[in-house]
Design an enzyme around this catalytic site. Structure first.
Site, PDB file in Angstrom:
ATOM      1  N   ASP A 185       0.944  -1.152   0.031  1.00 14.26           N
ATOM      2  CA  ASP A 185      -0.070   0.194  -0.041  1.00 14.26           C
ATOM      3  C   ASP A 185       1.128   1.438   0.218  1.00 14.26           C
ATOM      4  O   ASP A 185       2.048   0.895   0.359  1.00 14.26           O
ATOM      5  CB  ASP A 185      -0.781  -0.090   1.329  1.00 14.26           C
ATOM      6  N   ASP A 211     -10.793   2.165  -3.198  1.00 11.85           N
ATOM      7  CA  ASP A 211     -11.242   0.805  -2.566  1.00 11.85           C
ATOM      8  C   ASP A 211     -12.751   0.663  -2.832  1.00 11.85           C
ATOM      9  O   ASP A 211     -13.536   1.063  -2.823  1.00 11.85           O
ATOM     10  CB  ASP A 211     -11.083   0.762  -0.949  1.00 11.85           C
TER      11      ASP A 211
END
Ligand SMILES: *[C@@H]1O[C@H](CO)[C@@H](O)[C@H](O)[C@H]1NC(C)=O
Ligand SMILES: *[C@@H]1O[C@H](CO)[C@@H](O)[C@H](O)[C@H]1NC(C)=O
Ligand SMILES: *[C@@H]1O[C@H](CO)[C@@H](O)[C@H](O)[C@H]1NC(C)=O
Ligand SMILES: *[C@@H]1O[C@H](CO)[C@@H](O)[C@H](O)[C@H]1NC(C)=O
Length: 408
Positions: free
Chosen positions: A156, A218
């Site tokens: 990430d 997301d």
């Protein structure tokens, strides 16, 4: 001087090409985040808890219920797996309570079932949920992941600047490579460049350093989120499709089947568009909550064959009448090495049904002997067409029809 050399290398894109031979087809599997997120409070919520028992139970379900046979292979633990402190040697430590036997134990169990194991980190000092991150620890963390038997790593990009992202992802990849263990490298890099730092990602560099990359928000467990993702990839097709190929995939994020958030028709649209995109198919749900119909979709091998086709072409969207989108994806088998098979997905995101007609010959089909047409959800051959015939059909509300045309 060193700076000059570095700039040269960077500007002309002559960075080491990622040829680790991995992810030659879009990865399929399960990942914890979409449904479980940071479910660490297991005492008060034992049924929604990110722990060893959960991960091993997903492995058992994949092995026993046909998912592994259909190609679902990676089981990936996302954020919130670690203790808040590294050990004395500077290594990441799995949460003692939730992962009492450590990660090697989980990897061994997963591998013994013929499956593969994935984990998560972030390039900053902390992860997005503020567990220890890999900044200044790329070497030791890559080494830990390799020693534990990790086959896939999602990295990430929270909390760091654009410049840092542009060097960190390349360096982390080099550390992974140096471990000697084949590890699929999933980068969130272009997402942060585009949506946090408001710049245009350099997909040439990204696609040469990562096996797959997130480049949109997301997913959350709702139909509007799926609709937004579909519309986004339709609109960014020209920008992202040239980089989509075996070993280098755009990743629209997880599938949310099994979370009780979609009707059957919406589930069909969700998986169909991911299949046409040749996207990774990573479920995120409680496997016990997958409905019979969802399971039938997930294990529809005609559908999976389109998704996992070895040419790895991202389907191209065309706007038809009445706001229906036609996604066109060429794939194998080929007739005489010349004429591809092609799948057409007619997607209707609206809440009313729509009629459309199309002429297959207008969408880069060229076999003058015509094609035989299979309806993928009904699993039957419905008709034969020539290049000039027209196909007319009603696409129900929030639904999709997929035809695969095999050259005759
Ligand atoms: C490391 O990189 C080299 C050169 O790109 C490649 O041939 C090799 O397969 C990679 N190894 C691993 C373990 O990723
Ligand atoms: C879903 O699709 C089925 C068959 O295609 C149809 O009968 C049904 O009305 C649709 N349901 C909704 C909620 O649109
Ligand atoms: C048919 O179309 C495909 C895809 O566009 C192309 O690769 C192929 O060369 C074409 N074949 C002929 C004989 O024109
Ligand atoms: C399509 O053509 C093939 C080959 O000529 C034939 O065997 C088949 O029965 C036809 N299918 C349909 C649905 O008409």
């Amino acid at each position: 001087m060193l700076t000059l050399v570095f700039m040269f290398v960077f500007m002309f894109g002559e960075v080491a090409v990622l040829d680790n031979g991995l992810a030659l087809r879009p990865p399929m599997g399960w990942m914890s985040w979409g449904y479980y997120m940071c479910s660490v409070d297991c005492d008060s919520n034992p049924n929604k808890c990110l722990n060893e028992k959960l991960i091993l139970s997903v492995a058992d379900t994949f092995y026993n219920d046909g998912y592994l046979d259909a190609g679902y292979e990676y089981i990936i633990i996302d954020d919130c797996w670690a203790e808040k402190e590294r050990d004395k040697l500077g290594r990441l430590v799995p949460d003692h309570k939730r992962f009492p036997h450590g990660m090697k134990y989980i990897a061994d169990y997963i591998h013994s079932r013929g499956l593969k194991f994935g984990m998560y980190t972030n390039v900053a000092e902390v992860t997005c949920m503020r567990y220890p991150g890999s900044k200044d620890h790329f070497y030791i963390d890559s080494k830990s992941f390799a020693e534990w038997g990790v086959d896939y790593i999602k990295v990430d990009g929270c909390f760091v600047g654009e410049e840092f992202l542009n060097t960190a992802y390349i360096k982390f990849g080099q550390h992974l490579n140096a471990t000697g263990r084949p590890i699929v490298y999933s980068c969130s890099w272009p997402y942060y460049i585009e949506f946090i730092h408001k710049k245009t990602p350099n997909y040439d560099v990204v696609s040469h350093n990562c096996n797959m990359w997130r480049n949109f928000h997301d997913v959350v467990t709702s139909w509007p989120a799926i609709r937004t993702i579909i519309t986004h990839y339709k609109e960014s097709y020209d920008q992202v499709s040239p980089y989509h190929a075996p070993g280098q995939w755009n990743d629209p994020d997880m599938l949310i089947l099994g979370t009780g958030s979609l009707t059957d028709n919406q589930s069909r649209v969700h998986i169909a568009v991911y299949v046409m995109l040749a996207a990774p198919l990573l479920l995120s749900c409680d496997m016990k909550k997958i409905t019979d119909y969802e399971k039938q979709l997930l294990l529809n091998l005609d559908l999976i064959a389109i998704a996992q086709d070895s040419l790895g072409v991202m389907g191209k969207p065309y706007e038809l009448q009445n706001s229906v989108t036609l996604w066109v994806k060429p794939h194998l088998p080929r007739k005489g090495d010349k004429y591809h098979s092609v799948s057409f997905a007619l997607v209707n995101l609206q809440s009313e049904s729509s009629s459309v007609s199309l002429t297959p010959g207008s969408y880069s089909l060229n076999s003058t002997d015509g094609y035989t047409v299979m309806d993928i959800f009904q699993r039957k051959f419905i008709r034969n067409v020539t290049l000039r015939d027209s196909i007319s059909v009603e696409v129900p509300a929030e639904d999709v029809i997929i035809y695969t045309l095999f050259p005759l």
